[in-house]
Design an enzyme around this catalytic site. Structure first.
Site, mmCIF file in Angstrom:
data_model
loop_
_atom_site.group_PDB
_atom_site.id
_atom_site.type_symbol
_atom_site.label_atom_id
_atom_site.label_comp_id
_atom_site.label_asym_id
_atom_site.label_seq_id
_atom_site.Cartn_x
_atom_site.Cartn_y
_atom_site.Cartn_z
ATOM 1 N N HIS A 47 47.753 39.546 38.513
ATOM 2 C CA HIS A 47 48.869 39.879 37.628
ATOM 3 C C HIS A 47 50.080 40.399 38.405
ATOM 4 O O HIS A 47 51.208 40.299 37.921
ATOM 5 C CB HIS A 47 48.423 40.907 36.590
ATOM 6 C CG HIS A 47 47.485 40.342 35.573
ATOM 7 N ND1 HIS A 47 47.838 40.141 34.260
ATOM 8 C CD2 HIS A 47 46.198 39.916 35.678
ATOM 9 C CE1 HIS A 47 46.818 39.623 33.592
ATOM 10 N NE2 HIS A 47 45.802 39.486 34.430
ATOM 11 N N VAL A 94 53.910 37.462 39.678
ATOM 12 C CA VAL A 94 55.222 37.874 39.166
ATOM 13 C C VAL A 94 56.056 38.420 40.322
ATOM 14 O O VAL A 94 55.916 39.565 40.727
ATOM 15 C CB VAL A 94 55.075 38.928 38.053
ATOM 16 C CG1 VAL A 94 56.444 39.300 37.481
ATOM 17 C CG2 VAL A 94 54.152 38.420 36.947
ATOM 18 N N GLY A 147 55.846 37.909 43.484
ATOM 19 C CA GLY A 147 55.128 38.206 44.719
ATOM 20 C C GLY A 147 54.326 39.493 44.650
ATOM 21 O O GLY A 147 54.412 40.272 43.697
ATOM 22 N N SER A 197 54.903 45.674 41.740
ATOM 23 C CA SER A 197 55.786 45.869 40.583
ATOM 24 C C SER A 197 54.959 46.113 39.321
ATOM 25 O O SER A 197 55.398 46.828 38.413
ATOM 26 C CB SER A 197 56.706 44.663 40.400
ATOM 27 O OG SER A 197 55.955 43.470 40.229
ATOM 28 N N PRO A 256 49.889 33.259 32.305
ATOM 29 C CA PRO A 256 49.285 32.412 31.267
ATOM 30 C C PRO A 256 48.585 33.235 30.194
ATOM 31 O O PRO A 256 48.151 34.362 30.441
ATOM 32 C CB PRO A 256 48.272 31.575 32.055
ATOM 33 C CG PRO A 256 47.885 32.453 33.206
ATOM 34 C CD PRO A 256 49.139 33.209 33.571
ATOM 35 N N SER A 284 33.973 36.287 36.894
ATOM 36 C CA SER A 284 32.541 36.518 37.106
ATOM 37 C C SER A 284 32.165 37.951 36.778
ATOM 38 O O SER A 284 30.995 38.240 36.487
ATOM 39 C CB SER A 284 32.173 36.213 38.564
ATOM 40 O OG SER A 284 30.848 36.606 38.839
ATOM 41 N N ASP A 320 30.929 36.727 31.472
ATOM 42 C CA ASP A 320 29.814 35.828 31.772
ATOM 43 C C ASP A 320 28.509 36.596 31.580
ATOM 44 O O ASP A 320 28.515 37.755 31.150
ATOM 45 C CB ASP A 320 29.944 35.194 33.157
ATOM 46 C CG ASP A 320 29.508 36.093 34.310
ATOM 47 O OD1 ASP A 320 29.262 37.303 34.099
ATOM 48 O OD2 ASP A 320 29.411 35.591 35.442
ATOM 49 N N THR A 376 26.437 37.786 33.680
ATOM 50 C CA THR A 376 26.158 38.843 34.672
ATOM 51 C C THR A 376 27.461 39.582 34.966
ATOM 52 O O THR A 376 28.012 39.473 36.069
ATOM 53 C CB THR A 376 25.576 38.243 35.968
ATOM 54 O OG1 THR A 376 26.492 37.255 36.485
ATOM 55 C CG2 THR A 376 24.221 37.596 35.712
ATOM 56 N N ASP A 431 29.082 36.575 41.109
ATOM 57 C CA ASP A 431 28.238 35.451 41.503
ATOM 58 C C ASP A 431 28.787 34.182 40.862
ATOM 59 O O ASP A 431 29.890 34.187 40.321
ATOM 60 C CB ASP A 431 26.775 35.696 41.098
ATOM 61 C CG ASP A 431 26.628 36.012 39.603
ATOM 62 O OD1 ASP A 431 27.574 35.705 38.832
ATOM 63 O OD2 ASP A 431 25.580 36.552 39.211
#
Length: 329
Positions: free
Chosen positions: A63, A67, A69, A73, A160, A191, A242, A244, A249
């Site tokens: 995140h 934005v 680089g 920020s 996104p 994960s 997920d 786990t 993993d």
């Protein structure tokens, strides 16, 4: 009390703004040789205190770096003159555990005052979050500066949504010179951690405006999500990304193959023919996933804006300029 010591310190920081550095491994080997050890120690403490926090901190790199680089920020609080990124559409009620970075910064300031940037803390902490939960460990390049501002609008324009499809994600990552393989591997950050019901309500009850659930959802998994996130229920309830969620993993990719992806932006990686081959590859070969993920994180960490920066004393606020010191003294 004399202002001279304060002015000298702040003027020194102003020179940092314009000098810049090339990113390289072991950047702090002379100025703060224990920097990486301190970050890992604090991440271990955070993990013991709340296991989920390390997954939350890992997300900061994505995140932040997308934005303008990797410049920390993301960490700036709003001010009367600036709307930062914390309350942007992709971050509000989603990103958490900023206090972990605060603790890391405090420990580093005690050991090496005004030396280690918050932007580098984000990079080191993300790496440690993965390593401490069973994932790969890798050498990070350091030497970033912290931004002097942030932009909620820039975050809204770039990040996104959970509804994003694979085609959109491919195009987005290509803008940052990240390949399809990089994108799929980096999506494996899911994960570990959890997501909110808010992010999947449309999948469960109105996919693409159909009034029906996403047909890609495996039926028994959909029933599980229906129970977790009933229509009209609390959309801030969280579910595991997920099977786990505390172990880094390749289970995430196995879940996508079986139609058990939590987010639409995850499951779409298997329904899309371009990305499916990498999902299958990583579901069958965890070592290959680990290699690709580490490489992708290094590439992501290379994203820089070229804007002036500083070493913040507090990751939540920019440093006072000399004129500010004079005005409030």
């Amino acid at each position: 009390m004399s202002l001279l010591p304060h002015l000298i310190l702040y003027l020194t920081l102003l020179t940092v703004v314009v000098t810049g550095e090339t990113l390289r491994p072991r950047f702090y080997s002379e100025t703060c040789p224990e920097a990486e050890s301190i970050v890992r120690r604090e991440m271990k403490k955070a993990m013991i205190k709340e296991a989920r926090s390390v997954a939350s901190v890992m997300r900061f790199q994505f995140h932040d770096c997308f934005v303008n680089g990797c410049d920390a920020s993301l960490l700036l609080d709003d001010t009367p003159n600036m709307l930062g990124e914390k309350l942007s559409l992709s971050n509000i009620d989603s990103l958490r555990s900023f206090e972990v970075v605060d603790d890391i910064k405090e420990a580093l300031e005690k050991a090496c005052p005004a030396t280690v940037s918050c932007a580098d803390i984000v990079i080191m902490a993300a790496r440690d979050a993965v390593a401490l939960t069973g994932g790969p460990d890798w050498e990070v390049k350091l030497g970033r500066k912290d931004s002097l501002t942030a932009s909620q609008q820039d975050s809204d324009d770039i990040m996104p949504s959970p509804r994003a499809n694979a085609t959109f994600l491919i195009d987005l990552f290509e803008r940052f010179n990240l390949s399809v393989k990089d994108m799929v591997a980096l999506s494996g950050s899911h994960s570990i951690g959890q997501g909110r019901c808010f992010s999947i309500m449309f999948r469960l009850y109105n996919q693409s405006g159909s009034g029906k659930p996403d047909p890609a959802l495996e039926p028994s998994y959909r029933k599980k999500l229906d129970k977790l996130c009933p229509l009209g229920g609390d959309e801030n309830v969280t579910g595991d990304l997920d099977a786990t969620p505390q172990v880094f993993d390749n289970q995430y990719f196995k879940d996508l193959v079986s139609g058990r992806g939590f987010l639409n932006s995850d499951q779409t990686l298997y329904t899309n023919l371009v990305t499916r081959e990498y999902v299958k590859m990583f579901s069958e070969d965890q070592d290959e996933f680990f290699r690709a993920f580490a490489e992708g994180m290094v590439k992501l960490g290379d994203l820089q804006s070229g804007r002036p920066g500083e070493i913040r004393f507090n990751c939540r606020v920019v440093n006072r300029r000399p004129i500010d010191v004079l005005l409030v003294s």
